[in-house]
Design a protein around this motif. Structure first.
Motif, short mmCIF file in Angstrom:
data_model
loop_
_atom_site.label_atom_id
_atom_site.label_comp_id
_atom_site.label_asym_id
_atom_site.label_seq_id
_atom_site.Cartn_x
_atom_site.Cartn_y
_atom_site.Cartn_z
N ALA A 162 0.71 -1.22 0.00
CA ALA A 162 -0.12 -0.07 -0.42
C ALA A 162 1.12 1.45 0.30
O ALA A 162 2.16 1.60 0.34
CB ALA A 162 -1.03 -0.12 1.26
N THR A 163 -0.12 2.27 -0.79
CA THR A 163 0.97 3.47 -0.48
C THR A 163 0.68 4.11 1.28
O THR A 163 0.35 3.65 1.68
CB THR A 163 0.03 5.10 -1.42
N ARG A 164 2.09 4.00 1.27
CA ARG A 164 2.11 4.51 3.34
C ARG A 164 1.40 5.60 3.35
O ARG A 164 1.02 6.77 2.72
CB ARG A 164 4.11 4.94 3.08
N LEU A 165 1.27 6.06 4.36
CA LEU A 165 0.28 7.07 5.33
C LEU A 165 1.19 8.15 5.57
O LEU A 165 2.29 7.93 5.64
CB LEU A 165 -0.44 6.54 6.68
N SER A 171 2.73 5.70 10.45
CA SER A 171 1.86 4.35 9.31
C SER A 171 0.92 4.37 9.95
O SER A 171 0.68 4.54 10.85
CB SER A 171 3.15 3.37 9.81
N ALA A 172 -0.04 3.43 8.75
CA ALA A 172 -0.97 3.54 9.17
C ALA A 172 -1.12 2.65 9.90
O ALA A 172 -2.36 2.58 11.01
CB ALA A 172 -1.98 2.46 7.93
N LEU A 173 -0.21 1.29 10.83
CA LEU A 173 -0.46 0.48 11.64
C LEU A 173 -0.46 1.06 13.35
O LEU A 173 -1.63 0.67 14.04
CB LEU A 173 0.19 -0.44 11.68
N GLU A 174 0.13 2.08 13.29
CA GLU A 174 0.40 2.78 14.16
C GLU A 174 -0.49 3.66 14.49
O GLU A 174 -0.92 3.76 16.10
CB GLU A 174 1.69 3.71 14.29
N THR A 223 -8.79 8.26 5.25
CA THR A 223 -8.48 8.85 3.91
C THR A 223 -8.02 7.59 3.07
O THR A 223 -7.57 7.21 2.11
CB THR A 223 -7.74 10.14 4.06
N TRP A 224 -6.41 7.04 4.43
CA TRP A 224 -5.62 6.28 3.32
C TRP A 224 -6.13 4.64 3.51
O TRP A 224 -6.31 4.01 2.25
CB TRP A 224 -4.85 5.76 4.90
N SER A 225 -7.48 4.37 4.14
CA SER A 225 -8.09 3.49 4.77
C SER A 225 -9.27 2.86 3.34
O SER A 225 -9.68 2.07 2.42
CB SER A 225 -8.35 2.67 5.41
N GLY A 226 -10.08 3.85 2.37
CA GLY A 226 -10.96 4.36 1.99
C GLY A 226 -12.29 4.13 2.11
O GLY A 226 -13.32 3.53 1.48
#
Length: 262
Positions: free
Chosen positions: A136-139, A152-155, A192-195
């Protein structure tokens, strides 16, 4: 050149000017000089971060692992995904969601692996194969007022769960405005990252915060590590412990027992 790339170039301009003064070519016109300057800057950033108790090394480790996930000449990325890899669908016109791999099941050497994708803001897991996914495109980094910078998205997901958990456990105490602001900004960035949407992200993660508070108060990252522990070793360890309850947390409201297949 994008705005962020131009900002990087300007930072290198200043770094080069401060260290080396006026040069005949400069990093903008000399590839070898640009690489050497960037290497020196990264080393100095690590040193600067460590001397000021800033977490830089973990970010670099994550970036290195992300490059491994993307593969190289000898690695096909569709076979190299790991649990919790941040991924998105190759055909984003068909599905523009991004999320994290929570389950992997290989069909054999060189074959696509079946996997389950968790998308922040969606209750139902997405079932697909690794050939349908790509890294994925990084956050973009999110600076917060109370939790430092989230890289990061996970963080971001972990931080939102932590904030929601503490707000839930202290309902009688009004939350600090800066905590509420961090929650809203992180939810917006992750949505925004996850849609999805900030409201759906908070609804989904609020449920996770309620059911994911173990007696030992482990962090979300620690819980994921425990869940991903090799099954055979985990089973051996479990055999040495008192029998644990098999009761599972209830499904969140609106869970579809038959999620769609990709």
């Amino acid at each position: 050149m994008t705005e962020r790339m131009e900002a990087v170039a300007l930072a290198l301009d200043a770094y080069e000017q401060h260290l080396l003064g006026d040069l005949a070519h400069g990093h903008r016109n000399d590839r070898a000089e640009a690489e050497g300057l960037m290497h020196a800057l990264v080393v100095d950033l690590i040193t600067y971060g460590e001397s000021n108790h800033l977490d830089v090394v973990d970010l670099l480790d994550a970036l290195v692992q992300a490059r491994i996930d993307r593969g190289g000449a000898l690695i096909n990325p569709r076979y190299s995904f790991r649990l919790n890899t941040e991924v998105q669908f190759r055909d984003q016109d068909a599905d523009d969601h991004r999320g994290f791999i929570t389950e992997l099941k290989s069909s054999g050497s060189g074959q696509d692996a079946e996997c389950v994708l968790r998308v922040p803001g969606l209750i139902d897991p997405q079932h697909t194969t690794t050939s349908q996914l790509r890294p994925a495109t990084r956050l973009a980094p999110v600076p917060t007022r109370t939790r430092g910078t989230v890289f990061s998205a996970l963080e971001a997901e972990d931080t939102i769960i932590e904030i929601l958990g503490k707000l839930t456990s202290k309902r009688d105490i009004p939350p600090a405005p800066e905590v509420v602001a961090d929650l809203e900004e992180l939810s917006t960035a992750l949505a925004t990252w996850s849609g999805t949407t900030p409201q759906r992200v908070q609804h989904y993660l609020r449920y996770q915060a309620k059911v994911s508070l173990p007696p030992d108060d482990r962090s979300p990252a620690a819980r994921r590590a425990a869940a991903a522990f090799p099954n055979s070793i985990a089973a051996s360890l479990a055999a040495e412990q008192p029998t644990a309850s098999t009761t599972r947390p209830p499904d969140p409201p609106g869970t579809n027992p038959h999620p769609r297949l990709k």
